[in-house]
Every structure is written in structure tokens, then in C-alpha cells.
Design an enzyme around this catalytic site. Structure first.
Site, PDB file in Angstrom:
ATOM      1  N   SER A 136      18.779 -59.341 -53.656  1.00  0.00           N
ATOM      2  CA  SER A 136      19.934 -59.653 -54.489  1.00  0.00           C
ATOM      3  C   SER A 136      21.179 -59.683 -53.606  1.00  0.00           C
ATOM      4  O   SER A 136      21.434 -58.736 -52.868  1.00  0.00           O
ATOM      5  CB  SER A 136      20.070 -58.565 -55.564  1.00  0.00           C
ATOM      6  N   LYS A 162      18.366 -63.875 -55.139  1.00  0.00           N
ATOM      7  CA  LYS A 162      19.181 -63.736 -56.351  1.00  0.00           C
ATOM      8  C   LYS A 162      20.642 -63.742 -55.928  1.00  0.00           C
ATOM      9  O   LYS A 162      21.030 -63.016 -55.012  1.00  0.00           O
ATOM     10  CB  LYS A 162      18.807 -62.439 -57.049  1.00  0.00           C
ATOM     11  N   LYS A 164      24.571 -63.249 -57.187  1.00  0.00           N
ATOM     12  CA  LYS A 164      25.439 -62.738 -58.254  1.00  0.00           C
ATOM     13  C   LYS A 164      26.477 -63.809 -58.583  1.00  0.00           C
ATOM     14  O   LYS A 164      27.049 -64.417 -57.668  1.00  0.00           O
ATOM     15  CB  LYS A 164      26.153 -61.470 -57.771  1.00  0.00           C
ATOM     16  N   ASP A 189      22.440 -63.855 -61.312  1.00  0.00           N
ATOM     17  CA  ASP A 189      22.655 -62.664 -62.159  1.00  0.00           C
ATOM     18  C   ASP A 189      24.137 -62.560 -62.477  1.00  0.00           C
ATOM     19  O   ASP A 189      24.968 -62.449 -61.570  1.00  0.00           O
ATOM     20  CB  ASP A 189      22.183 -61.404 -61.413  1.00  0.00           C
ATOM     21  N   GLU A 214      19.995 -64.093 -65.193  1.00  0.00           N
ATOM     22  CA  GLU A 214      19.876 -62.703 -65.630  1.00  0.00           C
ATOM     23  C   GLU A 214      21.163 -62.263 -66.329  1.00  0.00           C
ATOM     24  O   GLU A 214      22.270 -62.486 -65.817  1.00  0.00           O
ATOM     25  CB  GLU A 214      19.616 -61.845 -64.380  1.00  0.00           C
ATOM     26  N   ASP A 239      18.557 -57.687 -68.491  1.00  0.00           N
ATOM     27  CA  ASP A 239      18.620 -56.466 -67.683  1.00  0.00           C
ATOM     28  C   ASP A 239      19.327 -55.405 -68.546  1.00  0.00           C
ATOM     29  O   ASP A 239      18.674 -54.666 -69.300  1.00  0.00           O
ATOM     30  CB  ASP A 239      19.378 -56.782 -66.374  1.00  0.00           C
ATOM     31  N   LYS A 263      14.132 -51.690 -65.220  1.00  0.00           N
ATOM     32  CA  LYS A 263      14.687 -50.673 -64.318  1.00  0.00           C
ATOM     33  C   LYS A 263      14.305 -49.323 -64.908  1.00  0.00           C
ATOM     34  O   LYS A 263      14.611 -49.041 -66.073  1.00  0.00           O
ATOM     35  CB  LYS A 263      16.209 -50.795 -64.217  1.00  0.00           C
ATOM     36  N   GLY A 291      16.701 -53.429 -59.250  1.00  0.00           N
ATOM     37  CA  GLY A 291      17.137 -52.410 -58.304  1.00  0.00           C
ATOM     38  C   GLY A 291      18.519 -51.904 -58.667  1.00  0.00           C
ATOM     39  O   GLY A 291      19.282 -52.587 -59.351  1.00  0.00           O
TER      40      GLY A 291
HETATM   41  O1  OSB Z   1      22.296 -56.093 -62.096  1.00  0.00           O
HETATM   42  O2  OSB Z   1      20.560 -55.897 -60.939  1.00  0.00           O
HETATM   43  C1  OSB Z   1      21.739 -55.617 -61.132  1.00  0.00           C
HETATM   44  C2  OSB Z   1      23.172 -53.685 -58.152  1.00  0.00           C
HETATM   45  C3  OSB Z   1      23.988 -52.784 -58.810  1.00  0.00           C
HETATM   46  C4  OSB Z   1      24.070 -52.820 -60.175  1.00  0.00           C
HETATM   47  C5  OSB Z   1      23.343 -53.767 -60.916  1.00  0.00           C
HETATM   48  C6  OSB Z   1      22.521 -54.675 -60.256  1.00  0.00           C
HETATM   49  C7  OSB Z   1      22.457 -54.634 -58.841  1.00  0.00           C
HETATM   50  C8  OSB Z   1      21.673 -55.581 -58.060  1.00  0.00           C
HETATM   51  C9  OSB Z   1      21.184 -55.134 -56.706  1.00  0.00           C
HETATM   52  O3  OSB Z   1      21.450 -56.729 -58.390  1.00  0.00           O
HETATM   53  C10 OSB Z   1      19.804 -54.607 -56.740  1.00  0.00           C
HETATM   54  C11 OSB Z   1      19.407 -53.898 -55.476  1.00  0.00           C
HETATM   55  O4  OSB Z   1      19.446 -54.518 -54.411  1.00  0.00           O
HETATM   56  O5  OSB Z   1      19.065 -52.699 -55.549  1.00  0.00           O
HETATM   57 MG    MG Z   2      21.005 -57.373 -63.121  1.00  0.00          MG
END
Ligand code: OSB
Ligand code: MG
Length: 368
Positions: A136, A162, A164, A189, A214, A239, A263, A291
Site C-alpha cells: 500500500s 494499492k 491511496k 483506497d 477500497e 474496510d 483486519k 494492514g
Molecule cells: O486503510 O488500509 C488502510 C494504513 C493506516 C491506516 C489505514 C490503512 C493503511 C494502509 C497501509 O493502507 C497498510 C499497511 O501497509 O500496513
Molecule cells: Mg483501507
């Protein structure tokens, strides 16, 4: 089995690079570690994924400390427990506070698997020997920076990228990414950054052949997501909106998503994660493991869970070295050819390194 002592630690780890989402930037990662010791001196380890601030959900590491110290630990310390299911049972009277519950529950699953002498993945019913990994990537200052990072991670063999997104960093950014990387498995995401008023904008993402988008809409919504999904070709993945088996069932019934990100902390533990996994298998909804920028302890739990059969899409549990100069476990989590091998040792299968843990501990307290 009995937990006779719990050590709670407030941890602070510097991230190798800041990580930016639509709700904020992480430079340091602060979180709680929970070590549960049994009467034979064995330790089980859990991590709370609650952040320092309540921007992903309502929990913080301080609300977690409060829930653990005043409710969860007193409820479970010195109690005879024969299976982790009983931890979930015992805590079911507590509304929400899923990340706090999960920290204890995860530590107990680790202890249980160690007592049985089997890997946590096997204790959960997982059969995979290795799992596919994605990565991500946070919001960057420029599109060039983003393209460079994607290039690096594709070369490191990550199986899915992924990106953001947020208003102002979305359609044109994804267009550039797709132009430069026509063949990669790609997704976006939004971390709840849009509303139904953005439907026309979100529809433009359909042309980029994304695996999914997402959590485009509000973190507590499953109604508007159903409306949006009817408008989009791109599958919606939830999520933030899924806190339980019941939430997952309702979202699937409503057509709010076609994919679910599980999660462990968000849904209150491994037992609930497995229930959601089983439901999704039955309803033909693919799942993957999200994650929360975890240390090696939380990472190990994610890896064990992902060994279950309906984790058919690469997750966000990247290598330790992606986040940390030095992780808390030995060996660290490594990615080889886009895969992580499931450890074969009992429990979480990675050894927490007490020296390193000490270095990153801000405060600790023992309950016995
Ligand atoms: O939305 O998945 C998420 C990180 C912090 C808070 C929310 C998210 C995330 C990530 C990173 O997308 C996931 C990772 O690399 O652990
Ligand atoms: Mg997410």
C-alpha cells in the site's frame, strides 16, 4: 490454561518513511504490545492496532489501555480458559473496543497454539504454505514520486499495488499510474474521503481496470456504498465499515461490496476474522488481509490468518524492512518473489526480540 501475568507496553517506533492517507500522516508509529504469560512461563504476544489519534476509527492507544486495564485484563487474568473462543465469549458484553479486545485475544491464540505445539496458521485452520503479498503506497507530493515508488515496489516483486487516493489526488493520478504500468494488479483506497455526490468522479476510475476501490464512502456506511456499487463497474471493497460478522453479512446482503478487507483488530480478533472469512467463502466474496502499519508481532498474526483458503487476493502485509529499520521479531518478515512463507514454528512463529522491544518501549506495566 491460565494467564497469570500480563505485560502491557506502550511502544513508539520511527517509520522509515512517513505514510500519508486521506486522514493524516504517520511519522512515528505508537501502539500497544500485550504479552500474556501462562503458569509455565510461556508468553503469547498480541498487538493493538489502535493509532495514537482516533482518525481511522474511534479507538486510540489510550482508550485501549483503559479498556485493557479496567475491564479486559481483570476479566481474563487467572481465569481457566480452554480455548481462545472463550476469550471472545467472555468479552462479548463489552461494546465495540475491538482493537483492545483483539490485543488480548491475539496473545491468547499465540499461547494456545504454542501449548498445542502447532503454528498459529494451523490452529486457525489455515493450510497455505505461502501467501501472496501486495503493498500500500501513501499519498505522495508529486505523481513522479509515486511512479518512482511503484516502480521500486514492482521490482521488489510485490504482486499488487494499492494507491491511496483523496479528492484532488485521484482520477488523473490513477490515469498516469495505469499509463506507466498497464499490466500490474492495481487498486485504490480512499479511506472514506468521498460521498455519493462524487459518484460521477468515481465512475471515471472504471476505465483503469482496477481490482477494486477500497472504502470510498463514510467509515460507518453500508447503505450508500450499495447505491454506489450499483453505479460502478469497479468492485467496491469495504474496510472501515466492517466491524463484525454481522456487519459483513448485512453488507453482502445489501450489495454494498464485492470484496472484504479483513483486519483482525478492526473486527475484534482472530476468531471473528475467521467467522467473516468463512461467511465470505460461503457467499463467494473474496477476502484479503489489510494492514495497520504493524510491528512484526501484528504482522505475524496477519500472516497466520492469511493462510486460510479464501484469502485469494494479495494483502497489505509487506516486508518488515518496508516500514522499520529494525523490527521487533527474529527473523524479520521477508518477501521473496512476492510471497511470504508461513512459519512452521509453534505460535506466531517469529521470536519477539526483548532487547529491541525494550529500546522502543515508552512505558510498561505488569498485571498479575
Ligand atoms: O486503510 O488500509 C488502510 C494504513 C493506516 C491506516 C489505514 C490503512 C493503511 C494502509 C497501509 O493502507 C497498510 C499497511 O501497509 O500496513
Ligand atoms: Mg483501507
Amino acid at each position: 490454561m491460565k494467564v497469570t501475568e500480563v505485560v502491557l507496553r506502550h511502544m513508539k517506533m520511527r517509520m522509515k518513511a512517513p505514510f500519508t492517507t486521506s486522514f493524516g500522516t504517520f511519522r512515528d508509529k505508537e501502539f500497544l504490545l500485550l504479552e500474556a504469560k501462562d503458569e509455565y512461563g510461556r508468553s503469547g504476544w498480541g498487538e493493538s492496532v489502535a493509532f495514537h489519534s482516533p482518525w481511522y476509527n474511534e479507538e486510540t492507544l489510550k482508550t485501549n489501555w483503559h479498556m485493557l486495564e479496567d475491564f479486559i485484563i481483570p476479566d481474563l487474568l487467572h481465569k481457566e480458559i480452554s480455548h481462545p473462543y472463550e476469550v471472545t465469549e467472555t468479552l462479548s458484553y463489552i461494546k465495540k473496543n475491538n482493537m483492545a479486545k483483539s490485543a488480548f485475544e491475539g496473545a491468547f491464540w499465540d499461547l494456545y497454539a504454542k501449548q498445542e505445539g502447532i503454528p498459529l496458521a494451523k490452529a486457525l485452520g489455515g493450510t497455505a504454505k505461502e501467501i501472496e503479498v501486495g503493498i500500500s503506497i501513501g499519498i505522495q507530493d508529486t505523481v513522479e514520486d509515486l511512479l518512482k515508488l511503484i516502480d521500486e515496489h514492482v521490482n521488489e516483486s510485490y504482486k499488487r499495488i494499492k494507491v491511496k487516493i483523496k479528492p484532488g489526488w485521484d482520477v488523473e493520478v490513477m490515469r498516469e499510474v495505469r499509463k506507466h504500468f498497464p499490466d500490474i494488479q492495481l487498486m485504490a483506497d480512499a479511506n472514506s474521503a468521498y460521498t455519493l455526490e462524487d459518484t460521477q468522479l468515481l465512475k471515471q476510475l472504471d476505465e483503469f481496470d482496477l481490482m477494486m476501490i477500497e472504502q470510498p464512502l463514510a467509515s460507518d456506511d453500508i447503505i450508500d456504498h450499495a447505491t454506489l456499487q450499483r453505479e460502478l463497474k469497479t468492485p467496491v471493497c469495504l474496510d472501515e465499515s466492517i466491524h463484525s460478522y454481522e456487519d459483513a453479512r448485512k453488507a453482502i446482503d445489501l450489495g454494498s461490496c464485492k470484496i472484504i478487507n479483513i483486519k483482525i483488530g478492526r473486527v475484534g480478533g482472530l476468531t471473528e476474522s475467521k467467522k467473516i472469512h468463512d461467511l465470505c467463502l460461503e457467499r463467494e466474496i473474496p477476502v484479503w488481509c489489510g494492514g495497520m502499519l504493524e510491528s512484526g508481532i501484528g504482522r505475524a498474526h496477519n500472516i497466520a490468518l492469511t493462510a486460510l483458503s479464501n484469502f485469494v487476493m494479495p494483502g497489505d502485509t509487506a516486508a518488515s524492512s518496508r516500514y522499520w529499520e529494525k523490527d521487533l521479531i527474529e527473523p524479520e518478515v521477508t518477501v521473496d518473489n512476492g510471497m511470504i512463507s508461513i512459519p512452521e514454528e509453534p505460535g506466531i512463529g517469529y521470536e519477539p526480540c526483548l532487547e529491541t522491544i525494550k529500546d522502543y518501549t515508552v512505558f510498561e506495566k505488569t498485571y498479575s
